[in-house]
Design a protein around this motif. Structure first.
Motif, PDB file in Angstrom:
ATOM      1  N   ARG A 103      13.151  12.500  29.425  1.00 57.66           N
ATOM      2  CA  ARG A 103      11.960  11.661  29.425  1.00 57.66           C
ATOM      3  C   ARG A 103      11.894  10.759  30.648  1.00 57.66           C
ATOM      4  NH1 ARG A 103      15.465   7.745  29.645  1.00 57.66           N
ATOM      5  NH2 ARG A 103      16.199   6.702  27.743  1.00 57.66           N
ATOM      6  N   GLY A 104      12.788  10.973  31.632  1.00 56.29           N
ATOM      7  CA  GLY A 104      12.809  10.137  32.812  1.00 56.29           C
ATOM      8  C   GLY A 104      13.690   8.920  32.601  1.00 56.29           C
TER       9      GLY A 104
ATOM     10  N   SER B 247       4.334   7.514  29.285  1.00 52.27           N
ATOM     11  CA  SER B 247       5.348   6.733  29.984  1.00 52.27           C
ATOM     12  C   SER B 247       4.872   6.473  31.402  1.00 52.27           C
ATOM     13  CB  SER B 247       6.684   7.492  30.010  1.00 52.27           C
ATOM     14  OG  SER B 247       7.685   6.739  30.669  1.00 52.27           O
ATOM     15  N   GLY B 248       4.989   5.221  31.848  1.00 52.19           N
ATOM     16  CA  GLY B 248       4.563   4.890  33.198  1.00 52.19           C
ATOM     17  C   GLY B 248       3.089   5.111  33.441  1.00 52.19           C
ATOM     18  N   GLY B 249       2.273   5.003  32.371  1.00 49.29           N
ATOM     19  CA  GLY B 249       0.831   5.193  32.508  1.00 49.29           C
ATOM     20  C   GLY B 249       0.384   6.633  32.552  1.00 49.29           C
ATOM     21  N   THR B 250       1.271   7.576  32.181  1.00 53.43           N
ATOM     22  CA  THR B 250       0.960   9.002  32.270  1.00 53.43           C
ATOM     23  C   THR B 250       1.286   9.702  30.954  1.00 53.43           C
ATOM     24  OG1 THR B 250       1.434   8.999  34.642  1.00 53.43           O
ATOM     25  CG2 THR B 250       1.427  11.137  33.546  1.00 53.43           C
ATOM     26  N   LEU B 251       0.484  10.695  30.596  1.00 56.21           N
ATOM     27  CA  LEU B 251       0.698  11.493  29.397  1.00 56.21           C
ATOM     28  C   LEU B 251       1.745  12.570  29.660  1.00 56.21           C
ATOM     29  CD1 LEU B 251      -0.278  12.338  26.506  1.00 56.21           C
ATOM     30  CD2 LEU B 251      -1.859  13.906  27.678  1.00 56.21           C
ATOM     31  N   PHE B 252       2.626  12.788  28.664  1.00 53.31           N
ATOM     32  CA  PHE B 252       3.607  13.861  28.734  1.00 53.31           C
ATOM     33  C   PHE B 252       3.504  14.718  27.469  1.00 53.31           C
ATOM     34  CE2 PHE B 252       5.230  10.790  31.696  1.00 53.31           C
ATOM     35  CZ  PHE B 252       5.812  11.542  32.695  1.00 53.31           C
ATOM     36  N   HIS B 253       3.683  16.028  27.658  1.00 56.32           N
ATOM     37  CA  HIS B 253       3.615  16.994  26.563  1.00 56.32           C
ATOM     38  C   HIS B 253       4.998  17.624  26.407  1.00 56.32           C
ATOM     39  CE1 HIS B 253       1.501  20.738  24.684  1.00 56.32           C
ATOM     40  NE2 HIS B 253       1.863  19.878  23.758  1.00 56.32           N
ATOM     41  N   VAL B 254       5.539  17.566  25.190  1.00 58.64           N
ATOM     42  CA  VAL B 254       6.845  18.140  24.887  1.00 58.64           C
ATOM     43  C   VAL B 254       6.630  19.415  24.075  1.00 58.64           C
ATOM     44  CG1 VAL B 254       9.125  17.733  23.910  1.00 58.64           C
ATOM     45  CG2 VAL B 254       7.771  15.810  24.762  1.00 58.64           C
ATOM     46  N   THR B 255       7.218  20.516  24.504  1.00 57.76           N
ATOM     47  CA  THR B 255       7.065  21.781  23.801  1.00 57.76           C
ATOM     48  C   THR B 255       8.433  22.382  23.470  1.00 57.76           C
ATOM     49  OG1 THR B 255       6.872  22.945  25.924  1.00 57.76           O
ATOM     50  CG2 THR B 255       4.823  22.293  24.844  1.00 57.76           C
ATOM     51  N   ASP B 256       8.427  23.332  22.527  1.00 64.28           N
ATOM     52  CA  ASP B 256       9.633  24.068  22.121  1.00 64.28           C
ATOM     53  C   ASP B 256      10.743  23.129  21.669  1.00 64.28           C
ATOM     54  OD1 ASP B 256      11.106  26.343  21.565  1.00 64.28           O
ATOM     55  OD2 ASP B 256      11.864  26.573  23.596  1.00 64.28           O
TER      56      ASP B 256
ATOM     57  N   VAL C 261       9.556  19.284  28.886  1.00 65.00           N
ATOM     58  CA  VAL C 261       8.654  18.152  29.077  1.00 65.00           C
ATOM     59  C   VAL C 261       7.848  18.371  30.349  1.00 65.00           C
ATOM     60  CG1 VAL C 261       8.480  15.658  29.386  1.00 65.00           C
ATOM     61  CG2 VAL C 261      10.285  16.607  27.931  1.00 65.00           C
ATOM     62  N   ALA C 262       6.523  18.230  30.234  1.00 65.68           N
ATOM     63  CA  ALA C 262       5.650  18.393  31.399  1.00 65.68           C
ATOM     64  C   ALA C 262       4.528  17.377  31.325  1.00 65.68           C
ATOM     65  CB  ALA C 262       5.085  19.802  31.452  1.00 65.68           C
ATOM     66  N   SER C 263       4.071  16.929  32.485  1.00 67.42           N
ATOM     67  CA  SER C 263       2.942  16.017  32.550  1.00 67.42           C
ATOM     68  C   SER C 263       1.715  16.751  33.070  1.00 67.42           C
ATOM     69  CB  SER C 263       3.240  14.832  33.468  1.00 67.42           C
ATOM     70  OG  SER C 263       2.060  14.050  33.646  1.00 67.42           O
ATOM     71  N   PRO C 264       0.600  16.691  32.327  1.00 70.91           N
ATOM     72  CA  PRO C 264      -0.625  17.324  32.814  1.00 70.91           C
ATOM     73  C   PRO C 264      -1.380  16.480  33.828  1.00 70.91           C
ATOM     74  CG  PRO C 264      -1.005  16.373  30.666  1.00 70.91           C
ATOM     75  CD  PRO C 264       0.454  16.163  30.959  1.00 70.91           C
ATOM     76  N   GLY C 265      -0.826  15.312  34.183  1.00 67.25           N
ATOM     77  CA  GLY C 265      -1.487  14.463  35.166  1.00 67.25           C
ATOM     78  C   GLY C 265      -2.630  13.650  34.589  1.00 67.25           C
TER      79      GLY C 265
ATOM     80  N   VAL D  39      -7.727  14.792  24.144  1.00 62.90           N
ATOM     81  CA  VAL D  39      -7.622  15.848  25.153  1.00 62.90           C
ATOM     82  C   VAL D  39      -6.889  17.038  24.541  1.00 62.90           C
ATOM     83  CG1 VAL D  39      -7.675  14.277  27.120  1.00 62.90           C
ATOM     84  CG2 VAL D  39      -5.474  14.857  26.066  1.00 62.90           C
ATOM     85  N   ARG D  40      -7.158  18.224  25.100  1.00 66.30           N
ATOM     86  CA  ARG D  40      -6.528  19.439  24.604  1.00 66.30           C
ATOM     87  C   ARG D  40      -5.986  20.265  25.774  1.00 66.30           C
ATOM     88  NH1 ARG D  40      -7.736  20.866  19.296  1.00 66.30           N
ATOM     89  NH2 ARG D  40      -9.468  19.734  18.329  1.00 66.30           N
ATOM     90  N   PRO D  41      -4.789  20.848  25.584  1.00 64.33           N
ATOM     91  CA  PRO D  41      -4.311  21.800  26.582  1.00 64.33           C
ATOM     92  C   PRO D  41      -5.070  23.115  26.425  1.00 64.33           C
ATOM     93  CG  PRO D  41      -2.775  21.674  24.728  1.00 64.33           C
ATOM     94  CD  PRO D  41      -3.836  20.645  24.474  1.00 64.33           C
ATOM     95  N   PRO D  42      -5.151  23.931  27.476  1.00 69.10           N
ATOM     96  CA  PRO D  42      -4.500  23.732  28.774  1.00 69.10           C
ATOM     97  C   PRO D  42      -5.354  23.000  29.796  1.00 69.10           C
ATOM     98  CG  PRO D  42      -5.407  25.921  28.683  1.00 69.10           C
ATOM     99  CD  PRO D  42      -5.705  25.293  27.341  1.00 69.10           C
TER     100      PRO D  42
END
Length: 201
Positions: A45-46, A69-78, A85-89, A118-121
């Motif tokens: 998670r940084g 975290s840090g003003g940014t959205l993160f998506h956790v998968t699997d 963990v990835a951030s879609p920006g 919001v929804r991925p992708p």
């Protein structure tokens, strides 16, 4: 682990419980299995410890999650396999997620006192903008999504009381946005409160 470090839970199947923790032990996923065993998994998670996180179960029985975290959205998968963990920006002060007939979605709190889904992708906004009922400067703001896809927002209140006792108490309050609605239910108090002020996180 302590209860204070617990961020989120999700039950993907009968007898299985997935929990996310962060604190002195670092970020961890714990999977309690039907045979009584517990599997621990770390996730990246940084550098900043998390104060909130959301887990949800997909239609395939997988467990994924969201956090900010840090003003940014993160998506956790699997989460049940090898957590990624990835951030879609997408800018977000706080986040909570769920899964409905259209797939995964994340509710995010923005800096202009609004909430959007919001929804991925594509991560584009879905369903319009909702006014955030969280008072400006309220301590301990949080968000969560219920199994019925209701969004709950909550925060802490430190009450200095009134004449003649001026007894200080603290309690959490919350409001519910039901699935498909655009306005929140009336504010509710969570419990009778605790004696004296609290430090909300």
């Amino acid at each position: 682990f302590t209860r204070r470090e617990l961020l989120a839970i999700a039950p993907p199947s009968a007898g299985t419980m997935v929990s996310a923790f962060d604190g002195a032990t670092g970020p961890q996923i714990l999977i309690a299995k039907p045979d009584g065993s517990i599997e621990a998994k770390a996730f990246n998670r940084g550098a900043t410890a998390l104060q909130s996180m959301s887990l949800y179960v997909t239609s395939a029985g997988a467990v994924d999650g969201f956090y900010a975290s840090g003003g940014t959205l993160f998506h956790v998968t699997d989460v049940l396999g090898s957590p990624q963990v990835a951030s879609p920006g997408v800018a977000a002060l706080d986040a909570a997620g769920g899964y409905d007939a259209s797939g995964a979605y994340g509710w995010i709190r923005k800096s202009n006192a609004t909430l959007v889904r919001v929804r991925p992708p594509s991560w584009t906004e879905s369903g319009g903008t909702i006014s955030d009922p969280t008072p400006a400067g309220a301590p301990g703001p949080s968000m969560s999504v219920a199994p019925d896809d209701s969004l709950f927002v909550g925060w802490g209140v430190n009450d200095s009381g009134s004449f003649p006792t001026y007894d200080h108490t603290a309690h959490p309050v919350m409001r519910r946005l039901r699935a498909g609605m655009t306005t929140f239910d009336a504010q509710r108090t969570g419990g009778s409160g605790a004696d004296d002020d609290m430090v909300w996180t």
